[in-house]
Design a protein around this motif. Structure first.
Motif, mmCIF file in Angstrom:
data_model
loop_
_atom_site.group_PDB
_atom_site.id
_atom_site.type_symbol
_atom_site.label_atom_id
_atom_site.label_comp_id
_atom_site.label_asym_id
_atom_site.label_seq_id
_atom_site.Cartn_x
_atom_site.Cartn_y
_atom_site.Cartn_z
ATOM 1 N N MET A 1 0.840 -1.179 0.000
ATOM 2 C CA MET A 1 0.000 0.000 0.000
ATOM 3 C C MET A 1 0.878 1.233 0.000
ATOM 4 N N LYS A 2 0.374 2.305 -0.579
ATOM 5 C CA LYS A 2 1.106 3.563 -0.640
ATOM 6 C C LYS A 2 0.933 4.314 0.675
ATOM 7 N N ILE A 3 1.767 5.320 0.865
ATOM 8 C CA ILE A 3 1.767 6.049 2.133
ATOM 9 C C ILE A 3 0.419 6.726 2.404
ATOM 10 N N GLY A 4 -0.230 7.243 1.378
ATOM 11 C CA GLY A 4 -1.539 7.867 1.565
ATOM 12 C C GLY A 4 -2.586 6.865 2.019
ATOM 13 N N GLU A 5 -2.517 5.666 1.473
ATOM 14 C CA GLU A 5 -3.451 4.605 1.890
ATOM 15 C C GLU A 5 -3.195 4.204 3.337
ATOM 16 N N LEU A 6 -1.920 4.109 3.714
ATOM 17 C CA LEU A 6 -1.583 3.768 5.095
ATOM 18 C C LEU A 6 -2.051 4.870 6.043
ATOM 19 N N ALA A 7 -1.864 6.106 5.638
ATOM 20 C CA ALA A 7 -2.323 7.235 6.449
ATOM 21 C C ALA A 7 -3.828 7.180 6.639
ATOM 22 N N LEU A 26 9.398 2.128 11.188
ATOM 23 C CA LEU A 26 8.519 1.625 10.147
ATOM 24 C C LEU A 26 9.348 1.452 8.876
ATOM 25 N N ALA A 27 9.122 0.353 8.177
ATOM 26 C CA ALA A 27 9.906 0.081 6.963
ATOM 27 C C ALA A 27 9.009 0.140 5.733
ATOM 28 N N SER A 28 9.606 0.608 4.656
ATOM 29 C CA SER A 28 8.918 0.602 3.367
ATOM 30 C C SER A 28 9.917 0.194 2.300
ATOM 31 N N ARG A 29 9.384 -0.131 1.168
ATOM 32 C CA ARG A 29 10.246 -0.333 0.007
ATOM 33 C C ARG A 29 9.883 0.772 -0.973
ATOM 34 N N ARG A 30 10.819 1.093 -1.822
ATOM 35 C CA ARG A 30 10.606 2.191 -2.761
ATOM 36 C C ARG A 30 10.379 1.647 -4.163
ATOM 37 N N SER A 31 9.464 2.279 -4.858
ATOM 38 C CA SER A 31 9.246 1.953 -6.262
ATOM 39 C C SER A 31 10.351 2.614 -7.087
ATOM 40 N N GLU A 32 10.406 2.300 -8.366
ATOM 41 C CA GLU A 32 11.406 2.921 -9.235
ATOM 42 C C GLU A 32 11.252 4.439 -9.243
ATOM 43 N N GLY A 33 10.037 4.895 -9.067
ATOM 44 C CA GLY A 33 9.774 6.332 -9.026
ATOM 45 C C GLY A 33 10.022 6.952 -7.665
ATOM 46 N N GLY A 34 10.454 6.155 -6.698
ATOM 47 C CA GLY A 34 10.762 6.672 -5.361
ATOM 48 C C GLY A 34 9.587 6.699 -4.406
ATOM 49 N N HIS A 35 8.443 6.175 -4.817
ATOM 50 C CA HIS A 35 7.272 6.164 -3.936
ATOM 51 C C HIS A 35 7.398 5.068 -2.891
ATOM 52 N N ARG A 36 6.957 5.376 -1.682
ATOM 53 C CA ARG A 36 6.988 4.395 -0.608
ATOM 54 C C ARG A 36 5.851 3.393 -0.781
ATOM 55 N N HIS A 37 6.163 2.138 -0.511
ATOM 56 C CA HIS A 37 5.150 1.084 -0.494
ATOM 57 C C HIS A 37 5.331 0.281 0.788
ATOM 58 N N TYR A 38 4.221 0.053 1.465
ATOM 59 C CA TYR A 38 4.243 -0.649 2.747
ATOM 60 C C TYR A 38 3.565 -1.995 2.602
ATOM 61 N N GLU A 41 1.587 -5.703 6.888
ATOM 62 C CA GLU A 41 1.787 -5.623 8.340
ATOM 63 C C GLU A 41 1.915 -4.181 8.832
ATOM 64 N N ALA A 42 2.018 -3.228 7.934
ATOM 65 C CA ALA A 42 2.269 -1.831 8.297
ATOM 66 C C ALA A 42 1.195 -1.225 9.204
ATOM 67 N N PRO A 43 -0.104 -1.425 8.952
ATOM 68 C CA PRO A 43 -1.095 -0.836 9.862
ATOM 69 C C PRO A 43 -0.938 -1.337 11.306
ATOM 70 N N ALA A 44 -0.635 -2.610 11.473
ATOM 71 C CA ALA A 44 -0.431 -3.144 12.823
ATOM 72 C C ALA A 44 0.828 -2.543 13.446
ATOM 73 N N ALA A 45 1.868 -2.364 12.643
ATOM 74 C CA ALA A 45 3.100 -1.751 13.151
ATOM 75 C C ALA A 45 2.839 -0.314 13.598
ATOM 76 N N VAL A 46 2.069 0.428 12.818
ATOM 77 C CA VAL A 46 1.731 1.804 13.192
ATOM 78 C C VAL A 46 0.929 1.802 14.500
ATOM 79 N N ALA A 47 0.012 0.878 14.651
ATOM 80 C CA ALA A 47 -0.767 0.783 15.898
ATOM 81 C C ALA A 47 0.150 0.508 17.082
#
Length: 123
Positions: A1-7, A26-38, A41-47
Motif C-alpha cells: 500500500m502507498k503512504i496515503g493509503e496507510l495514512a 517503520l519500513a517501506s520499500r521504494r518503487s522505481e519512481g521513489g514512492h513508498r510502499h508498505y 503488516e504496516a497498519p499493525a506496526a503503526v498501531a
C-alpha cells in the motif's frame, strides 16, 4: 500500500509516517519512481508505535522494541520485559520528582499569598 493509503487506514498523517520511517520504526520499500510502499503488516506496526508512544516511550526505545513483539503482535517477548520495567521505574521516579516540585511550588505560592494578604487588606 502507498503512504496515503496507510495514512487513511491508520488515521496517522503522512508526515508522521515519514517521521516513523526516518526513526527506524517503520519500513517501506521504494518503487522505481521513489514512492513508498508498505506491506500488509504496516497498519499493525503503526498501531504498536502509537501504543508505545502513548505509554511515554521515546522513539529510540520503541525502535529497540519493534522486533520483539510476539507472533500476534500484541505482546512483547519476555526478553524485553525487564527493559520495560526499568522504563516504568524511571517514569515513577520522574513522577515522584514532579510531585515534590509541585508541592514545593504550592508551598511558595501559599506563603506568598498569606504574606500579601495583610498588605492588600490595608489598601
Amino acid at each position: 500500500m502507498k503512504i496515503g493509503e496507510l495514512a487513511h487506514e491508520t488515521g496517522v498523517g503522512v508526515r508522521l509516517l515519514r517521521y516513523y520511517e526516518a526513526q527506524g520504526l517503520l519500513a517501506s520499500r521504494r518503487s522505481e519512481g521513489g514512492h513508498r510502499h508498505y506491506g500488509p503488516e504496516a497498519p499493525a506496526a503503526v498501531a504498536r508505535i502509537r501504543t508505545l508512544l502513548a505509554a511515554g516511550l521515546p522513539t529510540r526505545i520503541i525502535r529497540e522494541l519493534m522486533p520483539c513483539f510476539s507472533g500476534d503482535g500484541t505482546a512483547l517477548q519476555a526478553c524485553v520485559l525487564d527493559h520495560l520495567r526499568s522504563q516504568l521505574a524511571d517514569m515513577d521516579s520522574r513522577i515522584a520528582d514532579l510531585t515534590r516540585a509541585r508541592t514545593a511550588l504550592g508551598d511558595i505560592l501559599d506563603a506568598s499569598t498569606r504574606a500579601l494578604a495583610p498588605a492588600a487588606a490595608g489598601r
